[in-house]
Design a protein around this motif. Structure first.
Motif, PDB file in Angstrom:
ATOM      1  N   HIS A  97       0.817  -1.224   0.000  1.00 52.27           N
ATOM      2  CA  HIS A  97       0.000   0.000   0.000  1.00 52.27           C
ATOM      3  C   HIS A  97       0.846   1.267   0.000  1.00 52.27           C
ATOM      4  CE1 HIS A  97       0.508   1.092   4.355  1.00 52.27           C
ATOM      5  NE2 HIS A  97       0.673  -0.212   4.500  1.00 52.27           N
ATOM      6  N   ASP A  98       2.177   1.148   0.071  1.00 56.26           N
ATOM      7  CA  ASP A  98       3.006   2.340  -0.067  1.00 56.26           C
ATOM      8  C   ASP A  98       3.252   2.620  -1.543  1.00 56.26           C
ATOM      9  OD1 ASP A  98       4.746  -0.009  -0.200  1.00 56.26           O
ATOM     10  OD2 ASP A  98       6.401   1.423  -0.246  1.00 56.26           O
ATOM     11  N   VAL A  99       3.643   3.855  -1.841  1.00 52.43           N
ATOM     12  CA  VAL A  99       3.805   4.274  -3.233  1.00 52.43           C
ATOM     13  C   VAL A  99       5.121   5.025  -3.396  1.00 52.43           C
ATOM     14  CG1 VAL A  99       1.320   4.426  -3.614  1.00 52.43           C
ATOM     15  CG2 VAL A  99       2.583   6.470  -2.885  1.00 52.43           C
ATOM     16  N   GLN A 100       5.506   5.207  -4.651  1.00 49.32           N
ATOM     17  CA  GLN A 100       6.664   6.021  -4.972  1.00 49.32           C
ATOM     18  C   GLN A 100       6.345   7.511  -4.725  1.00 49.32           C
ATOM     19  OE1 GLN A 100       9.890   5.667  -6.516  1.00 49.32           O
ATOM     20  NE2 GLN A 100       9.771   3.506  -5.946  1.00 49.32           N
ATOM     21  N   PRO A 101       7.368   8.318  -4.434  1.00 41.43           N
ATOM     22  CA  PRO A 101       7.137   9.771  -4.430  1.00 41.43           C
ATOM     23  C   PRO A 101       6.616  10.237  -5.783  1.00 41.43           C
ATOM     24  CG  PRO A 101       9.288   9.235  -3.491  1.00 41.43           C
ATOM     25  CD  PRO A 101       8.755   7.959  -4.100  1.00 41.43           C
ATOM     26  N   ALA A 102       5.854  11.310  -5.780  1.00 42.06           N
ATOM     27  CA  ALA A 102       5.260  11.801  -7.021  1.00 42.06           C
ATOM     28  C   ALA A 102       6.272  12.479  -7.926  1.00 42.06           C
ATOM     29  CB  ALA A 102       4.122  12.766  -6.705  1.00 42.06           C
ATOM     30  N   GLY A 103       7.389  12.964  -7.351  1.00 43.58           N
ATOM     31  CA  GLY A 103       8.355  13.703  -8.160  1.00 43.58           C
ATOM     32  C   GLY A 103       7.868  15.110  -8.435  1.00 43.58           C
ATOM     33  N   ASP A 104       8.295  15.652  -9.543  1.00 47.33           N
ATOM     34  CA  ASP A 104       7.945  17.030  -9.921  1.00 47.33           C
ATOM     35  C   ASP A 104       6.490  17.072 -10.394  1.00 47.33           C
ATOM     36  OD1 ASP A 104       7.713  19.598 -10.920  1.00 47.33           O
ATOM     37  OD2 ASP A 104       9.671  19.575 -11.910  1.00 47.33           O
ATOM     38  N   TYR A 105       5.669  17.798  -9.684  1.00 45.30           N
ATOM     39  CA  TYR A 105       4.251  17.893 -10.054  1.00 45.30           C
ATOM     40  C   TYR A 105       4.072  18.474 -11.453  1.00 45.30           C
ATOM     41  CZ  TYR A 105       2.303  16.724  -5.429  1.00 45.30           C
ATOM     42  OH  TYR A 105       1.913  16.080  -4.275  1.00 45.30           O
ATOM     43  N   ASP A 106       5.017  19.288 -11.911  1.00 46.49           N
ATOM     44  CA  ASP A 106       4.887  19.894 -13.243  1.00 46.49           C
ATOM     45  C   ASP A 106       4.957  18.862 -14.360  1.00 46.49           C
ATOM     46  OD1 ASP A 106       4.648  22.411 -12.145  1.00 46.49           O
ATOM     47  OD2 ASP A 106       6.783  22.904 -12.352  1.00 46.49           O
ATOM     48  N   ASP A 107       5.494  17.676 -14.054  1.00 48.06           N
ATOM     49  CA  ASP A 107       5.590  16.621 -15.061  1.00 48.06           C
ATOM     50  C   ASP A 107       4.279  15.846 -15.216  1.00 48.06           C
ATOM     51  OD1 ASP A 107       8.238  17.235 -15.578  1.00 48.06           O
ATOM     52  OD2 ASP A 107       9.011  15.810 -14.104  1.00 48.06           O
ATOM     53  N   TRP A 108       3.341  16.087 -14.324  1.00 44.28           N
ATOM     54  CA  TRP A 108       2.056  15.395 -14.380  1.00 44.28           C
ATOM     55  C   TRP A 108       1.045  16.210 -15.192  1.00 44.28           C
ATOM     56  CZ3 TRP A 108       0.644  10.752 -11.749  1.00 44.28           C
ATOM     57  CH2 TRP A 108       1.685  10.177 -10.999  1.00 44.28           C
ATOM     58  N   GLU A 109       0.140  15.503 -15.844  1.00 47.05           N
ATOM     59  CA  GLU A 109      -0.907  16.170 -16.621  1.00 47.05           C
ATOM     60  C   GLU A 109      -2.146  16.435 -15.777  1.00 47.05           C
ATOM     61  OE1 GLU A 109      -1.647  13.985 -20.192  1.00 47.05           O
ATOM     62  OE2 GLU A 109       0.475  13.889 -20.738  1.00 47.05           O
ATOM     63  N   GLN A 110      -1.974  16.537 -14.480  1.00 47.59           N
ATOM     64  CA  GLN A 110      -3.040  16.879 -13.550  1.00 47.59           C
ATOM     65  C   GLN A 110      -2.405  17.669 -12.413  1.00 47.59           C
ATOM     66  OE1 GLN A 110      -3.297  12.547 -13.279  1.00 47.59           O
ATOM     67  NE2 GLN A 110      -3.880  12.794 -11.130  1.00 47.59           N
ATOM     68  N   ASP A 111      -3.175  18.493 -11.769  1.00 46.31           N
ATOM     69  CA  ASP A 111      -2.616  19.395 -10.764  1.00 46.31           C
ATOM     70  C   ASP A 111      -2.044  18.646  -9.571  1.00 46.31           C
ATOM     71  OD1 ASP A 111      -3.301  21.586 -12.303  1.00 46.31           O
ATOM     72  OD2 ASP A 111      -5.254  21.861 -11.315  1.00 46.31           O
ATOM     73  N   ASP A 112      -2.724  17.582  -9.152  1.00 45.88           N
ATOM     74  CA  ASP A 112      -2.316  16.845  -7.954  1.00 45.88           C
ATOM     75  C   ASP A 112      -2.220  15.363  -8.291  1.00 45.88           C
ATOM     76  OD1 ASP A 112      -1.898  15.702  -5.497  1.00 45.88           O
ATOM     77  OD2 ASP A 112      -3.644  16.596  -4.522  1.00 45.88           O
ATOM     78  N   PRO A 113      -1.017  14.770  -8.252  1.00 46.65           N
ATOM     79  CA  PRO A 113      -0.876  13.340  -8.553  1.00 46.65           C
ATOM     80  C   PRO A 113      -1.640  12.443  -7.591  1.00 46.65           C
ATOM     81  CG  PRO A 113       1.259  14.443  -8.593  1.00 46.65           C
ATOM     82  CD  PRO A 113       0.283  15.416  -8.009  1.00 46.65           C
ATOM     83  N   PHE A 114      -1.997  12.973  -6.412  1.00 44.84           N
ATOM     84  CA  PHE A 114      -2.727  12.171  -5.436  1.00 44.84           C
ATOM     85  C   PHE A 114      -4.231  12.456  -5.461  1.00 44.84           C
ATOM     86  CE2 PHE A 114       1.619  12.159  -3.810  1.00 44.84           C
ATOM     87  CZ  PHE A 114       1.814  10.804  -3.658  1.00 44.84           C
ATOM     88  N   GLU A 115      -4.685  13.073  -6.525  1.00 44.33           N
ATOM     89  CA  GLU A 115      -6.123  13.217  -6.763  1.00 44.33           C
ATOM     90  C   GLU A 115      -6.419  12.485  -8.064  1.00 44.33           C
ATOM     91  OE1 GLU A 115      -9.815  13.430  -6.510  1.00 44.33           O
ATOM     92  OE2 GLU A 115      -8.633  14.314  -4.870  1.00 44.33           O
TER      93      GLU A 115
END
Length: 455
Positions: A97-115
């Protein structure tokens, strides 16, 4: 009376909307076990998993911890258990149930990787695939049976897999009686492609190490001393370059190689899945599946040195890199680290001082997937994927604790399954889960439990 296969499949499909909503809720918890992150979220994630297992009919659910090799108490894991009916086998279902860090949020195509965000057929967000979907596949199968579970089941959900599973061996040893099973299902791998299931039968091992080079006691003027006095950063770059030969194969003597399954991976597919930039060539030799599954790799993960923007015109006195080597099935992490260390020590340029320190290591894994329990799994996969027969495949990643399961439970059949596909992008930005494929994986697990009950 146990459910028929068709009723079981219908029950899984009917429960999927709720399963997906529960997955979203679980993925909203940023359960990163790495140092420097708020570990209260990992505890919160464990509590959420425990509640899901209680709701899915587990009689005995507990949150457990153990100390790791470092002496520190590890992150919480969850064990849920329901005893087997008389004469039925017992199955252990693993996920983390643990996950990798999200890294740079700017690299994601959504504002919050945890949403979590639904786009087309895929659910995007950190942990939506790796491995909270694995957790929910177990929950989906249990819910489909309701009170008619035909086998004994233990669900074991770890809390620090992405951070190296430092406490896992002690967790397994201390809870050996609770975790004993005839079949162990590890839901932390991938399928061959969308619409094509697979059993993972080999995984590479891993060693991560720090390589530090020193040439000076302090930084000095690059104009006054350059040309005669070596700088550590250049020395480090030259040393790291010796890890590969001209073709891109790993050049460290003593590392093993193997032969991969007879599967063909088209170059254009790998280019698309990896996001290779136009004009970049593949490295290494041999079939692509061998380069990805059964040959060693060497990667420079990061370098400690001044950043380009703030660097001075000076010779750097020391520089450090973190490297990672993936080991072919049949190799062994301790001897592999010694081989890498010998290689670097023999090639350090200009008499520079060298320190090579092991960060962590894990052994590769090979599974002999023959016998009626593996046949039961293949039949479940073929039925869940509407007649598409599964393939046996390798995976380039590592799950070192499988060797621990093999050692402690030598008579258990270990099935490495997964909910991911080649475009899931686990560990990277824009991680996602193909929802139709997820439904098939949930069906397959329920059908597997049904098939095992009939052996």
């Amino acid at each position: 009376m146990s459910l028929s296969r068709s009723d079981l499949r219908s029950a899984v499909d009917a429960g999927m909307p709720t399963v997906i909503e529960d997955l979203k809720q679980l993925a909203r918890i940023p359960s990163v076990a790495f140092e420097g992150f708020d570990h209260s979220h990992v505890t919160r994630s464990a509590e959420a998993v425990a509640e899901l297992l209680r709701g899915a009919g587990m009689d005995d659910v507990r949150i457990v911890t153990a100390k790791g090799a470092s002496g520190q108490t590890g992150q919480p894991a969850v064990i849920g258990r329901k005893a087997a009916p008389a004469g039925a086998p017992h199955v252990l279902l693993y996920a983390h149930h643990d996950v990798q860090p999200a890294g740079d949020y700017d690299d994601w195509e959504q504002d919050d990787p945890f949403e979590p965000q639904l786009r087309g057929e895929r659910l995007f967000g950190r942990g939506c695939a790796d491995d909270k979907a694995g957790v929910m596949a177990h929950v989906a199968a249990l819910r489909a049976f309701g009170d008619d579970l035909p086998v004994g089941v233990t669900v074991f959900v770890e809390g620090e897999e992405e951070f190296g599973s430092d406490s896992l061996e002690n967790l397994i040893t201390e809870n050996r009686d609770l975790l004993a099973a005839d079949v162990i299902v590890i839901a932390d791998s991938a399928n061959w492609d969308v619409g094509h299931p697979a059993l993972t039968t080999s995984l590479r091992g891993v060693i991560n190490a720090y390589v530090e080079v020193r040439t000076l006691n302090q930084a000095v003027h690059s104009g006054m001393f350059g040309g005669a006095v070596p700088d550590a950063l250049t020395a480090l770059c030259r040393l790291l370059g010796t890890l590969h030969d001209e073709t891109g194969d790993v050049a460290v003597e003593g590392l093993k190689t193997g032969t991969a399954a007879p599967l063909d991976l088209p170059e254009e597919r790998l280019r698309a899945e990896s996001g290779m930039v136009d004009g970049v060539e593949f490295i290494g030799s041999g079939r692509l599946v061998e380069r990805l599954w059964t040959k060693p790799t060497a990667t420079v993960l990061g370098i400690d040195a001044p950043g380009a923007r703030e660097s001075a015109n000076a010779l750097q006195p020391s520089a450090r890199a973190k490297i990672s080597l993936r080991l072919a099935p049949g190799d062994e992490s301790v001897s592999a680290f010694e081989a890498v260390k010998r290689h670097l020590e023999a090639r350090v340029p200009w008499g520079a001082q060298l320190t090579v320190t092991l960060d962590h290591g894990g052994n590769p894994c090979q599974i002999d997937a023959r016998g009626e329990r593996y046949d039961a799994a293949r039949a479940a996969f073929a039925e869940a994927w509407d007649g598409v027969e599964p393939v046996d495949m390798g995976v380039g990643g590592a799950i070192p604790f499988i060797a621990t399961f093999q050692e402690l439970f030598p008579d258990a059949a270990i099935l490495v399954t997964g909910v991911e596909d080649p475009d899931s992008r686990a560990h990277g930005p824009n991680e996602s889960l193909h929802l139709a494929e997820f439904t098939r994986a949930c069906r397959a697990e329920a059908l597997l439990l049904h098939n095992l009950s009939e052996l």
